[in-house]
Design a protein around this motif. Structure first.
Motif, PDB file in Angstrom:
ATOM      1  N   UNK A 104      18.147   0.780  12.831  1.00  0.00           N
ATOM      2  CA  UNK A 104      18.306   2.143  13.333  1.00  0.00           C
ATOM      3  C   UNK A 104      19.294   2.893  12.435  1.00  0.00           C
ATOM      4  N   UNK A 105      19.006   4.159  12.187  1.00  0.00           N
ATOM      5  CA  UNK A 105      19.881   4.994  11.368  1.00  0.00           C
ATOM      6  C   UNK A 105      20.115   6.313  12.082  1.00  0.00           C
ATOM      7  N   UNK A 106      21.347   6.790  12.067  1.00  0.00           N
ATOM      8  CA  UNK A 106      21.696   8.064  12.699  1.00  0.00           C
ATOM      9  C   UNK A 106      21.466   9.221  11.732  1.00  0.00           C
ATOM     10  N   UNK A 107      21.281  10.424  12.287  1.00  0.00           N
ATOM     11  CA  UNK A 107      21.054  11.608  11.455  1.00  0.00           C
ATOM     12  C   UNK A 107      22.355  12.161  10.877  1.00  0.00           C
ATOM     13  N   UNK A 108      23.422  12.054  11.625  1.00  0.00           N
ATOM     14  CA  UNK A 108      24.751  12.475  11.173  1.00  0.00           C
ATOM     15  C   UNK A 108      24.806  13.900  10.637  1.00  0.00           C
TER      16      UNK A 108
END
Length: 741
Positions: free
Chosen positions: A369-373
């Motif tokens: 999972x990767x955040x948009x930040x």
């Protein structure tokens, strides 16, 4: 499967957040198409959608003050449509860009152009803006010719003004607007539809030549004659951004405005058992409310609101449930999920191809999972007036958010207005309207406008993530190093760019749904970042098995001329052959390419590896990109460079870690996006194709970064990397770890 466009019909379903129900539905309280200031002329151009009965529209308003206004439902979140639309209108109207205004994303003032996503603004909305402007130009010429009894073919427009053949009379768009009366509408219907790339070739030629079914629409300006499009333009509202005059959603101020905070659960899936509001309500000026699972407070200052929130939290009881951790994620994603059947596409026989193979290779890749930040977290300001609601917020989907608000509050959508100022980044992460709903509920309770700004911790915890996934690939090679079989399965992360662009006679491609433990949704490039990482990493492994140079191996399997062109362009500019032969300690070069959303990318990189820690450093990247004609080279380079840096973050460090329903690294101190010191030398090669229709550029350039880096590390260590973020084994790696059979 010649290219990924085979999967175009299944690309959108991975936008999981668009299938979510409205986040709140509050208790029911028992107690003109277009609005443009001033008179003028409205030009409307319609394009029928290829699927279903809907249409998209381009709207252009000619004002009596001589200014032209483009109206669109698209949003500006850093990708550049405001400037692009202004340039497109100026080009066709023969006006300077400064005489064109652009109104975006105000649901009471603009048409519903749909969500700003999928790199669709350029291939769908831009042609309609150009068409509407060309219609206005045609109308100005024909009106002037009729008034002066002149041959219209001999009239020319310069800076928005037509002169009579004798030079004694002039007519401009302001005169045309005055002649048209009060907001007169002229409508033209554009056939064929051009709302999807790639279009049917016969229809594409009609669109390029400027003709509809009846041959009555105005001609578009060909790229060879462009004077505004194709030029490096600065963002049209750059001065307001730099000086601070522009109000982002988090900077909107309203008279008497309060500041709101929402009581969040302590963990994912927790439910609110009980809550005592009295302690919060006793604080000066505080409004507190509980409505089902929604609990929040508002106060005259943000500090007071935080104090009230602490009082709410101290008097709340929650019910939690057991949940898996990130350590168990990849095994969990491969478990069956409900009764949703996999998406499968086959050609030839995978088994027959494997039987013919002299060598076989299998690998499994892991995508976290990767955040948009985004720079600006979710935020909204809501205000009720006589039963009508106005919300200023940052979202890529203003009309859907309007409808969500109407549903949540049981009111007609005509009584809801959503205004989206240019906002501080979304990257696919702001398609929903949670902050708008929350601010509106608090404003209704308080009877005053309320500003609600998510904290950075809330943005990490309660936004959605790029989906995690497992990707398994198996392939076979004949004795000449040609692929005989290709079997590709993606668990959970999505089908975008899942179809291989390489020449394959026997192939099976599958997307398997999984039960995602975390909330997932759109991300820059969607699942193309995952699928291309796995495919391009695997291609280097196959090249090693075949004993071939990675570039030569790809070119031997490529029939797609556009992809070949960017791959060759990147390799030549980078000096691939020479640099691959150079032997620098702990340094390697790698490459990757791919296609998605009608555009094409290839990257060559040089990477240094710290052998003690296994941590890589991107030293240099040369990326070639092609998206048809270059509309604004300055903005296009910025989009490519932004994608490279965002892709670098996911390659180096970005990974959401969680346990017991809580994030373990939900802050910028622990979730490390790229820093200035991570920035490599970047060279961008723009490959232009003026013979094609334009495609979007905001997403595809991200997909080559991680696999090119993985391949460079593979060249250093001899050991493939099959998980993101990229980490080589510390110390001297084992050799021959690929599953060669």
């Amino acid at each position: 499967m010649p290219d990924s466009t085979d999967w175009i019909a299944s690309a959108e379903p991975e936008r999981y957040e668009l299938r979510e129900p409205v986040h709140y539905e509050f208790r029911c309280d028992r107690r003109v198409f277009l609005q443009v200031a001033g008179a003028g002329l409205l030009i409307t151009v319609l394009a029928r959608a290829q699927r279903g009965p809907t249409t998209t529209a381009g709207h252009l308003h000619l004002g009596e003050d001589g200014f032209v206004t483009v109206l669109s439902g698209k949003v500006e979140e850093g990708q550049g449509p405001r400037t692009e639309f202004a340039a497109a209108a100026a080009e066709e109207l023969r006006l300077p860009v400064g005489k064109v205004r652009v109104v975006l994303a105000d649901t009471q003032s603009v048409p519903n152009d749909g969500i700003t996503a999928g790199s669709r603004s350029t291939p769908t909305t831009l042609p309609l803006v150009r068409r509407a402007a060309a219609e206005a130009r045609s109308l100005l010429l024909s009106t002037a010719a009729e008034r002066w009894k002149a041959d219209g073919s001999k009239l020319q427009i310069d800076a928005g003004v037509v002169k009579s053949p004798d030079g004694k009379q002039t007519m401009g768009y302001a005169d045309l607007a005055k002649a048209g009366g009060h907001t007169t509408r002229r409508t033209a219907e554009l056939i064929p539809p051009i709302d999807r790339w790639p279009a049917d070739e016969s229809k594409l030629q009609m669109a390029k030549s400027g003709g509809d079914a009846s041959g009555k629409t105005a001609d578009l300006t060909p790229p060879a004659n462009w004077k505004t499009l194709g030029q490096p333009l600065v963002r049209v509202n750059a001065r307001d951004i730099i000086t601070g005059a522009h109000a982002y959603p988090s900077g909107i101020q309203r008279p008497g405005m309060l500041y709101g905070c929402v009581l969040r659960p302590p963990a994912y899936g927790a439910t609110l058992d009980s809550l005592d509001l009295s302690a919060a309500k006793q604080l000066p000026g505080v409004v507190a409310v509980r409505d089902g699972e929604f609990a929040a407070c508002a106060a005259p200052t943000s500090y007071a609101a935080r104090k009230a929130l602490a009082a709410l939290a101290a008097n709340a009881k929650w019910q939690t449930k057991p949940q898996i951790s990130s350590d168990e994620l990849y095994a969990h994603l491969k478990k069956p999920a409900g009764d949703r059947q996999p998406q499968v596409q086959e050609r030839g026989s995978v088994q027959a191809g494997l039987q013919q193979a002299k060598k076989k290779l299998a690998a499994s890749y892991q995508i976290p999972y990767v955040a948009h930040s985004p720079m600006e977290p979710r935020t909204a300001v809501a205000e009720w007036t006589n039963g009508s609601l106005t919300v200023w917020t940052g979202t890529s989907n203003p009309f859907e958010v309007r409808d969500e608000l109407a549903q949540a509050f049981h009111i007609d959508p005509s009584n809801v207005r959503v205004i989206v100022p240019d906002f501080g980044g979304g990257f696919g992460g702001k398609h929903t309207g949670e902050a708008a709903l929350e601010a509106a509920r608090l404003a209704k309770e308080a009877g005053k406008p309320v500003s609600l700004r998510w904290t950075r911790a809330e943005e990490f915890m309660w936004g959605y993530f790029r989906p995690a996934g497992v990707i398994e690939i198996e392939a076979g090679l004949d004795d000449k190093g040609q692929l005989t079989s290709w079997d590709f399965t993606n668990y959970n992360s999505g089908p975008s760019a899942i179809g291989s662009p390489y020449k394959l006679a026997n192939t099976r491609t599958r997307f398997v749904y999984a039960d995602s433990p975390l909330r997932s949704g759109s991300y820059r490039g969607l699942a193309a970042t995952a699928n291309n990482f796995a495919r391009e990493s695997f291609m280097d492994e196959l090249a090693a098995v075949a004993g071939q140079d990675p570039l030569a191996f790809r070119l031997a399997h490529l029939e797609n001329g556009r992809l070949r062109d960017v791959l060759v362009a990147a390799a030549e500019r980078f000096g691939w052959q020479k640099r691959r032969q150079e032997k620098k300690p702990n340094t390697g070069v790698g490459l990757a390419c791919g296609t998605e959303k009608g555009s094409y990318v290839a990257a060559c990189v040089e990477v240094e590896l710290d052998r003690a820690s296994g941590i890589p450093r991107l030293v240099e990247i040369c990326e070639a990109f092609e998206c048809g004609p270059v509309l604004n080279p300055k903005n296009l380079r910025l989009q490519v460079e932004g994608s490279i840096l965002m892709g670098l973050g996911a390659a180096l460090r970005e990974e959401i870690l969680f346990e017991n329903g809580r994030l373990k690294n939900g802050s910028f101190a622990r979730y490390r996006v790229p820093r200035f010191k991570d920035t490599p030398k970047i060279e961008t090669v723009l490959v232009e194709r003026n013979d094609l229709e334009p495609a979007g550029a905001g997403e595809t350039p991200i997909m080559a970064v991680a696999p090119a880096m993985a391949n460079a590390i593979f060249a250093i260590t001899g050991e493939p990397l099959r998980a993101l973020p990229l980490r080589a084994k510390a110390g001297k790696p084992d050799s021959g770890s690929a599953a060669i059979r």
